[in-house]
Design a protein around this motif. Structure first.
Motif, short mmCIF file in Angstrom:
data_model
loop_
_atom_site.label_atom_id
_atom_site.label_comp_id
_atom_site.label_asym_id
_atom_site.label_seq_id
_atom_site.Cartn_x
_atom_site.Cartn_y
_atom_site.Cartn_z
N GLU A 198 62.22 57.87 88.28
CA GLU A 198 61.66 59.33 88.85
C GLU A 198 60.85 60.15 89.10
O GLU A 198 60.26 60.82 89.69
CB GLU A 198 63.37 60.25 88.99
CG GLU A 198 63.73 60.97 90.07
CD GLU A 198 64.52 62.27 89.49
OE1 GLU A 198 64.79 62.86 90.76
OE2 GLU A 198 65.24 61.21 89.06
N ARG A 256 57.92 59.08 91.12
CA ARG A 256 58.19 58.75 92.52
C ARG A 256 56.59 60.43 93.24
O ARG A 256 56.23 60.92 92.91
CB ARG A 256 59.46 59.23 92.78
CG ARG A 256 60.28 58.26 92.41
CD ARG A 256 61.42 58.78 92.82
NE ARG A 256 61.85 57.85 92.07
CZ ARG A 256 63.42 57.95 92.09
NH1 ARG A 256 64.31 58.45 92.61
NH2 ARG A 256 64.42 56.46 92.14
N ARG A 257 56.37 59.64 94.47
CA ARG A 257 55.41 60.50 95.03
C ARG A 257 54.11 60.60 94.55
O ARG A 257 53.52 61.77 94.61
CB ARG A 257 55.92 62.23 95.83
CG ARG A 257 57.64 61.77 96.15
CD ARG A 257 57.83 63.11 96.72
NE ARG A 257 57.21 63.60 98.03
CZ ARG A 257 56.76 63.28 98.88
NH1 ARG A 257 57.48 62.58 99.52
NH2 ARG A 257 56.28 63.88 99.75
N GLN A 258 53.69 59.44 94.14
CA GLN A 258 52.99 59.52 93.62
C GLN A 258 51.38 58.51 93.58
O GLN A 258 50.72 58.60 92.60
CB GLN A 258 52.58 59.48 91.90
CG GLN A 258 52.89 60.90 90.91
CD GLN A 258 53.27 60.97 89.70
OE1 GLN A 258 53.02 60.53 89.08
NE2 GLN A 258 54.29 61.66 89.23
N GLY A 259 51.93 57.46 94.63
CA GLY A 259 51.63 56.29 95.03
C GLY A 259 51.71 55.00 94.28
O GLY A 259 51.17 53.98 94.84
N THR A 296 53.39 53.03 97.43
CA THR A 296 52.45 52.22 98.03
C THR A 296 51.36 51.63 97.60
O THR A 296 50.73 50.42 97.99
CB THR A 296 51.20 53.90 98.73
OG1 THR A 296 52.58 54.91 99.37
CG2 THR A 296 50.20 52.84 99.08
N PRO A 355 64.08 59.12 101.23
CA PRO A 355 62.23 59.08 100.75
C PRO A 355 62.30 57.63 101.14
O PRO A 355 60.64 57.25 101.10
CB PRO A 355 62.94 59.10 98.75
CG PRO A 355 64.00 60.51 99.23
CD PRO A 355 64.93 59.38 100.02
N ALA A 379 61.45 57.34 104.30
CA ALA A 379 60.04 58.12 104.84
C ALA A 379 58.47 57.30 104.44
O ALA A 379 57.57 57.47 104.85
CB ALA A 379 59.93 59.57 103.97
N LEU A 380 58.61 56.52 103.42
CA LEU A 380 58.19 56.14 102.83
C LEU A 380 57.09 54.60 103.67
O LEU A 380 56.31 54.48 104.12
CB LEU A 380 58.13 55.19 101.58
CG LEU A 380 57.23 54.25 100.90
CD1 LEU A 380 55.61 54.90 100.91
CD2 LEU A 380 57.26 53.66 99.73
N LYS A 416 55.99 55.58 106.73
CA LYS A 416 54.51 56.23 107.15
C LYS A 416 53.78 54.87 106.66
O LYS A 416 52.82 54.59 107.28
CB LYS A 416 53.83 56.86 105.87
CG LYS A 416 52.80 57.48 105.13
CD LYS A 416 51.97 57.58 104.01
CE LYS A 416 53.22 56.63 102.83
NZ LYS A 416 52.99 57.93 101.60
#
Length: 151
Positions: free
Chosen positions: A89, A92-95, A98, A126, A129-130, A133
């Motif tokens: 957690e 997350r949202r730090q690449g 990806t 989430p 959404a990823l 993208k």
């Protein structure tokens, strides 16, 4: 900076750590029962159709990806199926996710794959959404068939 490492036959302890990460992220959703033993993981990691990637930040495993190569019968090509992808957690949202998918692409290309695909449950916003993208969405139905005769 995220470092991605592909796990191989000698990385049983790292695969055990990845399994603990998956269990921590997903909880009881899909990781119940006794964990896989070292012999099973060594066999799995020796199979070139199984791909395990681990993501590290400052030496800490913060994400993992498990995928399988599906060799096609109708054409001389493969598809890569991402079975699980998890990031703890606080990362997350730090690449990280990806980076794991991007690291899978040259492996897939080297295996003769024409596509990488993944499933996501609609409530997992989430993840949806990823993947929206990064890829093209297809609406499909998923069915499970019990091998024990239970429905």
């Amino acid at each position: 900076m995220t470092i991605i490492r592909r796990l191989g036959r000698a990385d049983v302890a790292l695969m055990q750590a990845a399994n603990r990460l998956f269990a921590e992220v997903f909880g009881e959703e899909g990781y119940h029962g006794p964990p896989a033993g070292p012999a099973h993981l060594e066999k799995l990691l020796s199979d070139d159709k199984f791909i395990a990637l681990a993501a590290y930040v400052d030496g800490e495993m913060v994400g993992a990806l498990a995928a399988y190569e599906l060799v096609k019968f109708e054409a001389e090509r493969s598809e890569i199926y991402i079975y699980d992808l998890a990031v703890i957690e606080r990362f997350r949202r730090q690449g990280v996710a990806t980076a794991l998918i991007e690291a899978l692409k040259p492996i897939a290309l080297g295996r003769g794959a024409w596509v990488i695909f993944v499933q996501a449950d609609p409530p997992d916003e989430p993840a949806v959404a990823l993947y929206d993208k990064l890829g093209t969405r297809e609406e499909v139905l998923h069915f499970d068939f019990s091998v024990s005769g239970d429905r």
